[in-house]
Design an enzyme around this catalytic site. Structure first.
Site, PDB file in Angstrom:
ATOM      1  N   ALA A   1      43.644  38.814  37.063  1.00  0.00           N
ATOM      2  CA  ALA A   1      42.461  39.618  38.224  1.00  0.00           C
ATOM      3  C   ALA A   1      40.991  38.866  38.204  1.00  0.00           C
ATOM      4  O   ALA A   1      40.289  38.953  39.222  1.00  0.00           O
ATOM      5  CB  ALA A   1      42.177  41.941  37.588  1.00  0.00           C
ATOM      6  N   TYR A   2      40.044  39.336  37.048  1.00  0.00           N
ATOM      7  CA  TYR A   2      39.447  38.099  36.811  1.00  0.00           C
ATOM      8  C   TYR A   2      39.549  36.456  37.329  1.00  0.00           C
ATOM      9  O   TYR A   2      38.411  36.263  37.999  1.00  0.00           O
ATOM     10  CB  TYR A   2      39.050  37.649  35.432  1.00  0.00           C
ATOM     11  CG  TYR A   2      37.956  37.226  34.769  1.00  0.00           C
ATOM     12  CD1 TYR A   2      36.751  36.869  35.330  1.00  0.00           C
ATOM     13  CD2 TYR A   2      37.938  35.597  34.615  1.00  0.00           C
ATOM     14  CE1 TYR A   2      35.490  36.488  35.382  1.00  0.00           C
ATOM     15  CE2 TYR A   2      37.053  34.544  34.059  1.00  0.00           C
ATOM     16  CZ  TYR A   2      35.437  35.054  34.874  1.00  0.00           C
ATOM     17  OH  TYR A   2      34.379  33.876  34.149  1.00  0.00           O
ATOM     18  N   ALA A   3      40.556  35.782  37.236  1.00  0.00           N
ATOM     19  CA  ALA A   3      40.580  35.319  37.272  1.00  0.00           C
ATOM     20  C   ALA A   3      40.844  34.788  38.998  1.00  0.00           C
ATOM     21  O   ALA A   3      40.331  33.791  40.082  1.00  0.00           O
ATOM     22  CB  ALA A   3      42.007  34.311  37.497  1.00  0.00           C
TER      23      ALA A   3
END
Length: 295
Positions: A200-202
């Site tokens: 999700a961060y990526a």
């Protein structure tokens, strides 16, 4: 009275410069009575400037002569510490509080910016925005909740988008936007041979890479450069839990051809380059600032 003219397409904006006192102002406008020279300084706004890469970037911008508006979410003392460091480096600064995850967070940030600039009897212009504020919450695909996902995108993408939208209203030709991305947007982070689940961060940072390229094309005709900086794992509070262990240090040292762990100052040096006249022919780039992480 002298004047400074900025040219934006066919429009000339003339800003009067009046010799006055250089009052160091906090977010509430309190003066600490330093002297201002008549020549207006460039103004930078650094989101997430109270710690980590944002703080290091604020210090580098101070060395370049920028007046630095230091945004913070909750830790006022940390933000004032950054402001003090900016002043120690020969420039000026002030702190601005806003929760960028809140629905009105960006609106509040720029409203506070305009208010403080008015108190300083200066136009609410902006020369540089550094979109440094961000969160990096991990979680596997199966373990990622809607709340975790929404928080990543609210701060890492939505706040960046609308902060930039507000910033360019206050910019003229020569302005700069610098976004914080990550090498994780284009490669998988492994720790001790195991996948570090940060999808999700990526994805949120991959969106930043795309926005950087599109904004560079859109804003180039206005004379505004847009770039991103992509660090690898850096020794900051965000990574302290694993990176400041003997195992974490060994893994990151082995992953870099330079043979050491990256620091916030390493990344801030790249930000300073993109904020300087030396980068005037650089736009639309995602600059790898990972020390060659896993080449």
């Amino acid at each position: 009275m002298s004047a400074l003219s900025f040219i934006d397409g066919t429009t000339a904006l003339t800003i009067p410069t009046i010799p006055t006192r250089r009052d160091h102002l906090s977010g509430d406008g309190r003066s600490q009575g330093h002297i201002m020279n008549a020549q207006p300084s460039k103004i930078a706004l650094v989101t997430g400037g109270s710690r980590g890469i944002g703080r290091a970037a604020s210090y580098e911008l101070a060395r370049l002569g920028y007046v630095v508006a230091v945004h913070y979410r909750a830790d006022a003392a940390a933000a004032e510490q950054t402001v003090a460091g900016v002043r120690e480096r020969g420039s000026d600064g002030f702190a601005l509080q806003a929760d960028l995850a809140a629905p009105n967070g960006v609106e509040k940030l720029f409203g506070e910016f305009d208010r403080v600039m008015s108190q300083r009897r200066q136009p609410a212009r902006l020369d540089l925005l550094v979109n440094s504020a961000g969160v990096a919450d991990g979680g596997s695909l199966e373990a990622t909740s809607p709340d975790l996902f929404d928080r990543q995108f609210a701060i890492n993408v939505k706040a960046v988008f609308f902060s930039t939208q507000n910033a360019i209203k206050r910019m003229t030709s020569g302005g700069r936007i610098i976004n914080l991305s990550t090498v994780v947007s284009s490669r998988v982070l492994e720790l001790d041979g195991k996948l570090n689940a940060l999808s999700a961060y990526a994805a949120s940072k991959a969106a930043i890479d795309a926005l950087t390229r599109h904004w560079a094309a859109e804003l180039g005709p206005r004379g505004i450069n847009v770039n991103a900086v992509a660090p690898g794992p850096v020794d900051t509070d965000m990574n302290a839990a694993w990176l400041r262990t003997d195992e974490g240090q060994a893994m990151m040292t082995a992953a870099s051809p330079l043979g050491r762990v990256g620091t916030a100052e390493d990344v801030a040096g790249v930000i300073a380059f993109l904020a300087s006249p030396a980068s005037q022919w650089t736009t639309g780039q995602v600059v790898d600032a990972s020390g060659g992480y896993r080449l």
